[in-house]
Design a protein around this motif. Structure first.
Motif, PDB file in Angstrom:
ATOM      1  N   ILE A 269       0.870  -1.172   0.000  1.00 36.74           N
ATOM      2  CA  ILE A 269       0.000   0.000   0.000  1.00 36.74           C
ATOM      3  C   ILE A 269       0.908   1.223   0.000  1.00 36.74           C
ATOM      4  N   TYR A 270       0.740   2.104  -1.008  1.00 43.48           N
ATOM      5  CA  TYR A 270       1.817   3.000  -1.433  1.00 43.48           C
ATOM      6  C   TYR A 270       1.231   4.357  -1.802  1.00 43.48           C
ATOM      7  N   ALA A 271       1.740   5.423  -1.173  1.00 43.02           N
ATOM      8  CA  ALA A 271       1.350   6.789  -1.528  1.00 43.02           C
ATOM      9  C   ALA A 271       2.611   7.586  -1.813  1.00 43.02           C
ATOM     10  N   PHE A 272       2.626   8.279  -2.952  1.00 41.42           N
ATOM     11  CA  PHE A 272       3.832   8.968  -3.394  1.00 41.42           C
ATOM     12  C   PHE A 272       3.502  10.374  -3.885  1.00 41.42           C
ATOM     13  N   ASP A 273       4.354  11.329  -3.508  1.00 41.61           N
ATOM     14  CA  ASP A 273       4.210  12.708  -3.992  1.00 41.61           C
ATOM     15  C   ASP A 273       2.787  13.210  -3.739  1.00 41.61           C
ATOM     16  N   SER A 274       2.270  12.917  -2.568  1.00 38.18           N
ATOM     17  CA  SER A 274       0.877  13.194  -2.244  1.00 38.18           C
ATOM     18  C   SER A 274       0.774  13.728  -0.822  1.00 38.18           C
ATOM     19  N   GLN A 275      -0.306  14.433  -0.549  1.00 38.68           N
ATOM     20  CA  GLN A 275      -0.545  14.994   0.775  1.00 38.68           C
ATOM     21  C   GLN A 275      -1.967  14.680   1.233  1.00 38.68           C
ATOM     22  N   TRP A 276      -2.192  14.851   2.549  1.00 44.54           N
ATOM     23  CA  TRP A 276      -3.506  14.681   3.158  1.00 44.54           C
ATOM     24  C   TRP A 276      -3.989  13.240   3.013  1.00 44.54           C
ATOM     25  N   GLY A 277      -3.299  12.323   3.700  1.00 43.24           N
ATOM     26  CA  GLY A 277      -3.607  10.911   3.529  1.00 43.24           C
ATOM     27  C   GLY A 277      -3.863  10.162   4.822  1.00 43.24           C
ATOM     28  N   THR A 278      -4.652   9.108   4.711  1.00 45.35           N
ATOM     29  CA  THR A 278      -4.919   8.185   5.811  1.00 45.35           C
ATOM     30  C   THR A 278      -4.811   6.762   5.290  1.00 45.35           C
ATOM     31  N   ILE A 279      -4.017   5.948   5.974  1.00 45.44           N
ATOM     32  CA  ILE A 279      -3.968   4.501   5.722  1.00 45.44           C
ATOM     33  C   ILE A 279      -4.271   3.839   7.052  1.00 45.44           C
ATOM     34  N   GLU A 280      -5.367   3.072   7.112  1.00 47.56           N
ATOM     35  CA  GLU A 280      -5.849   2.582   8.398  1.00 47.56           C
ATOM     36  C   GLU A 280      -6.459   1.187   8.261  1.00 47.56           C
ATOM     37  N   HIS A 281      -6.436   0.443   9.378  1.00 53.06           N
ATOM     38  CA  HIS A 281      -7.109  -0.858   9.480  1.00 53.06           C
ATOM     39  C   HIS A 281      -6.746  -1.771   8.307  1.00 53.06           C
ATOM     40  N   SER A 282      -5.478  -1.795   7.938  1.00 56.99           N
ATOM     41  CA  SER A 282      -5.063  -2.491   6.727  1.00 56.99           C
ATOM     42  C   SER A 282      -3.915  -3.457   7.008  1.00 56.99           C
ATOM     43  N   TYR A 283      -3.666  -4.343   6.038  1.00 55.46           N
ATOM     44  CA  TYR A 283      -2.691  -5.423   6.170  1.00 55.46           C
ATOM     45  C   TYR A 283      -1.849  -5.488   4.899  1.00 55.46           C
ATOM     46  N   ALA A 284      -0.534  -5.707   5.069  1.00 57.15           N
ATOM     47  CA  ALA A 284       0.340  -5.870   3.899  1.00 57.15           C
ATOM     48  C   ALA A 284       1.417  -6.891   4.211  1.00 57.15           C
ATOM     49  N   SER A 285       1.637  -7.813   3.284  1.00 54.53           N
ATOM     50  CA  SER A 285       2.683  -8.819   3.477  1.00 54.53           C
ATOM     51  C   SER A 285       3.294  -9.209   2.139  1.00 54.53           C
ATOM     52  N   GLY A 286       4.509  -9.773   2.238  1.00 51.87           N
ATOM     53  CA  GLY A 286       5.156 -10.368   1.078  1.00 51.87           C
ATOM     54  C   GLY A 286       5.748  -9.398   0.086  1.00 51.87           C
ATOM     55  N   SER A 287       5.951  -8.125   0.466  1.00 47.16           N
ATOM     56  CA  SER A 287       6.502  -7.152  -0.480  1.00 47.16           C
ATOM     57  C   SER A 287       8.027  -7.162  -0.421  1.00 47.16           C
ATOM     58  N   PRO A 288       8.707  -7.245  -1.569  1.00 47.74           N
ATOM     59  CA  PRO A 288      10.166  -7.202  -1.559  1.00 47.74           C
ATOM     60  C   PRO A 288      10.727  -5.804  -1.343  1.00 47.74           C
ATOM     61  N   ASP A 289       9.870  -4.779  -1.345  1.00 46.42           N
ATOM     62  CA  ASP A 289      10.275  -3.470  -0.855  1.00 46.42           C
ATOM     63  C   ASP A 289       9.605  -3.283   0.504  1.00 46.42           C
ATOM     64  N   SER A 290       8.503  -2.556   0.591  1.00 43.61           N
ATOM     65  CA  SER A 290       7.867  -2.385   1.891  1.00 43.61           C
ATOM     66  C   SER A 290       6.372  -2.642   1.810  1.00 43.61           C
ATOM     67  N   GLY A 291       5.823  -3.094   2.927  1.00 44.30           N
ATOM     68  CA  GLY A 291       4.386  -3.330   2.979  1.00 44.30           C
ATOM     69  C   GLY A 291       3.608  -2.039   2.880  1.00 44.30           C
ATOM     70  N   PHE A 292       4.055  -1.018   3.641  1.00 47.71           N
ATOM     71  CA  PHE A 292       3.426   0.301   3.625  1.00 47.71           C
ATOM     72  C   PHE A 292       4.487   1.334   3.296  1.00 47.71           C
ATOM     73  N   TYR A 293       4.115   2.294   2.454  1.00 47.46           N
ATOM     74  CA  TYR A 293       5.100   3.282   2.016  1.00 47.46           C
ATOM     75  C   TYR A 293       4.420   4.628   1.800  1.00 47.46           C
ATOM     76  N   ILE A 294       5.018   5.671   2.372  1.00 46.70           N
ATOM     77  CA  ILE A 294       4.669   7.052   2.040  1.00 46.70           C
ATOM     78  C   ILE A 294       5.975   7.734   1.665  1.00 46.70           C
ATOM     79  N   GLY A 295       6.045   8.338   0.490  1.00 49.33           N
ATOM     80  CA  GLY A 295       7.298   8.918   0.038  1.00 49.33           C
ATOM     81  C   GLY A 295       7.130  10.264  -0.638  1.00 49.33           C
ATOM     82  N   GLN A 296       8.182  11.065  -0.570  1.00 49.49           N
ATOM     83  CA  GLN A 296       8.315  12.351  -1.258  1.00 49.49           C
ATOM     84  C   GLN A 296       7.150  13.290  -0.929  1.00 49.49           C
ATOM     85  N   CYS A 297       7.081  13.704   0.319  1.00 50.23           N
ATOM     86  CA  CYS A 297       6.096  14.703   0.716  1.00 50.23           C
ATOM     87  C   CYS A 297       6.645  15.517   1.879  1.00 50.23           C
ATOM     88  N   ASN A 298       6.394  16.813   1.864  1.00 52.50           N
ATOM     89  CA  ASN A 298       6.803  17.698   2.954  1.00 52.50           C
ATOM     90  C   ASN A 298       6.045  19.015   2.848  1.00 52.50           C
TER      91      ASN A 298
END
Length: 545
Positions: A269-298
């Motif tokens: 579950i992946y959010a990139f170059d984005s703002q104003w987000g919610t990730i909740e009550h969720s499950y992630a497995s088996g990713s060769p990078d990351s299960g949950f990711y938020i990147g490039q925001c400030n």
């Protein structure tokens, strides 16, 4: 517009030909086209565009006719170059370090994008302006994730599009949807990849565990939201995609609730170059990078709350994700590493800073990771519970961290490995955590400098590196001595030797998760578009059991 691969002198061909850089051999017709191309009288001018995760830098370039543009993948992920409709250039997928070159011979403005991470004019896109077209580039290199526009407020329409009753496919329903519409999906296995490009759509499964998008290990993304603000995705499972399960890029307002993502080839579950987000009550497995990711925001203006990540290379990774970012009340277990905010040049907005990591349960990372997916590029942090790599001014507060194979909480620089700018970790606060049974040290600072101002206070722990870390680096006071000269420091070389780490499991073979909790009244609940998240207070947080 005529199209041809560059016929350049031999020294240039070694580094520039598409054929040499392609992930698979060129077809015979392509090879013949290269052989038949006449060499120019003089070598053409070359201009390079860096392909990063997930931006083209520079986004817009202005060149003269006859210029060769060379795209080089400097990121960690696979990217490509695909032209907008009507143009005749473009690459196959390019892995890290590979490149694609094309000579632009005629004037015009030629748009392009990465089909894995964008769409024409949205997400990861760019343009080549050839000749005097009258085009004036504005500040094209500003990431959306740094603009800090207001959160969207899109009203629900009250309309419902049922799948498969009203539309046979999810994509067909999404294409029909207007802002504020609810796409309600009946139980079933949907073998498709869905792209959402309309603001304010709410995509919801009737049953999280039986409403399944299946990539069959040949489709790229389960649900990709490109430049569409306020999109919420609820109560669905995405499995077996070659890239991501659920993915937002270049948006204001996103929400993922009651999602399951497993056995996907990049992120869950992946959010990139984005703002104003919610990730909740969720499950992630088996990713060769990351299960949950938020990147490039400030600032990110984002919350990850009540999620479970297991059997991933990293439970959470956040490159250059900074400001008003809260990772709270979640479980990160049996990954190769747990929570890893970091600073990297492969994305914009470095360095990472100002995240709150609080009231999480972080357990068995590295020690219980035999079934976790592995990617060697990230295994230097193997066995860490929480590792801040080159990040600053983060707060790590009130977490329960147990049975980490190496270090429970590690504060470390990005020393400039893999061609990155060095980023020192500074001003991080590690307070009131309970850390126990770590393989190397419960608390650690890696390659410290006297003025880093990282501090440790009120933690329950047994071992630290350097020794006596809370006395040496107290909060509210300067360091009592040079931490680099203190006894008991870590041997960094042991972390760089990733070959000694357990082998891991291919992502396609990681475990199938157990059933996960459903959204209440999913079939009848009114649509709620994505807007500003609810930011928790530290006092309200509880470590999950």
């Amino acid at each position: 517009m005529r199209t041809r691969l560059v016929a350049a002198p031999l020294a240039l061909l070694v580094g520039l030909l598409v054929v040499a850089a392609s992930p698979r051999p060129a077809r015979a017709s392509e090879a013949a086209a290269v052989s038949a191309a006449a060499a120019p009288a003089s070598a053409p001018e070359f201009v390079t565009v860096d392909v990063r995760d997930n931006v083209f830098t520079p986004k817009t370039i202005e060149v003269e006719p006859g210029t060769v543009v060379r795209w080089v993948n400097r990121g960690r992920n696979t990217h490509n170059v695909k032209p907008d409709e009507g143009f005749e250039f473009g690459s196959r997928n390019l892995t890290k370090g590979q490149s694609y070159s094309f000579e632009f011979e005629e004037p015009g403005t030629f748009g392009y994008f990465c089909s894995l991470h964008g769409a024409p004019g949205k997400g990861q896109f760019g343009a080549v302006v050839v000749g005097d077209t009258g085009y004036t580039a504005e500040d094209d290199d500003d990431a959306l994730g740094s603009r800090d526009d207001p959160a969207p407020d899109i009203a629900a329409s009250g309309r419902v599009i049922d799948v498969p009753k009203d539309a046979k496919t999810i994509q067909g329903a999404v294409d029909r949807a207007a802002p504020g519409d609810l796409v309600l999906i009946a139980p079933g296995v949907y073998k498709e990849a869905v792209t959402v490009a309309t603001d304010g759509v709410v995509l919801r499964g009737v049953d999280r565990n039986t409403t399944i998008l299946d990539g069959e290990f040949r489709r790229e993304n389960g649900v990709k939201v490109v430049g569409a603000d306020g999109v919420a995705i609820e109560n669905l499972t995405a499995r077996n995609y070659t890239f991501n399960g659920f993915y937002w890029t270049g948006v204001l307002g996103y929400r993922g609730s009651y999602l399951t993502a497993y056995r996907n080839g990049d992120y869950g579950i992946y959010a990139f170059d984005s703002q104003w987000g919610t990730i909740e009550h969720s499950y992630a497995s088996g990713s060769p990078d990351s299960g949950f990711y938020i990147g490039q925001c400030n600032p990110c203006h984002a919350v990850i709350d009540d999620v479970l990540a297991e059997h991933n290379q990293l439970g959470y990774s956040g490159s250059n994700a900074s400001g008003d970012l809260h990772i709270v009340q979640s479980v990160w277990r049996a990954n190769r590493a747990g929570i890893v905010p970091n600073s990297f040049d492969s994305e914009a907005l470095a360095p990472q800073q100002n995240a709150v990591i609080a009231a999480n349960r972080v357990e068995g990372n590295g020690t219980s990771s035999d079934r976790a997916s592995r990617s060697d590029g990230f295994d230097v942090v193997f066995g860490s519970g929480i590792a801040v790599i080159g990040g600053s001014d983060n707060q790590i507060i009130g977490n329960e961290i147990t049975d980490s194979a190496t270090v429970g909480v590690a504060i470390a620089p990005n020393p400039g490995l893999l061609g990155n700018t060095p980023y020192q970790a500074t001003g991080n606060v590690v307070r009131a955590n309970r850390v126990q049974r770590s393989g190397v040290a419960d608390l650690a600072v890696v390659l410290p400098a006297p003025d880093d101002a990282n501090c440790f206070a009120g933690n329950t722990f047994t071992s630290s590196a350097p020794t006596g870390i809370e006395t040496l680096l107290p909060c509210g006071a300067p360091a009592t001595a040079d931490p680099a000269a203190a006894p008991g420091g870590l041997d960094v070389a042991t972390f760089l030797d990733v070959d000694k780490n357990p082998p891991g499991t291919p992502y396609k073979q990681t475990p199938v998760p157990p059933k996960q909790p459903n959204m209440a009244k999913a079939k009848r609940a009114k649509a709620r578009t994505a807007g500003a998240p609810v930011i928790p207070t530290l006092e309200s947080l509880v470590v999950p059991k």
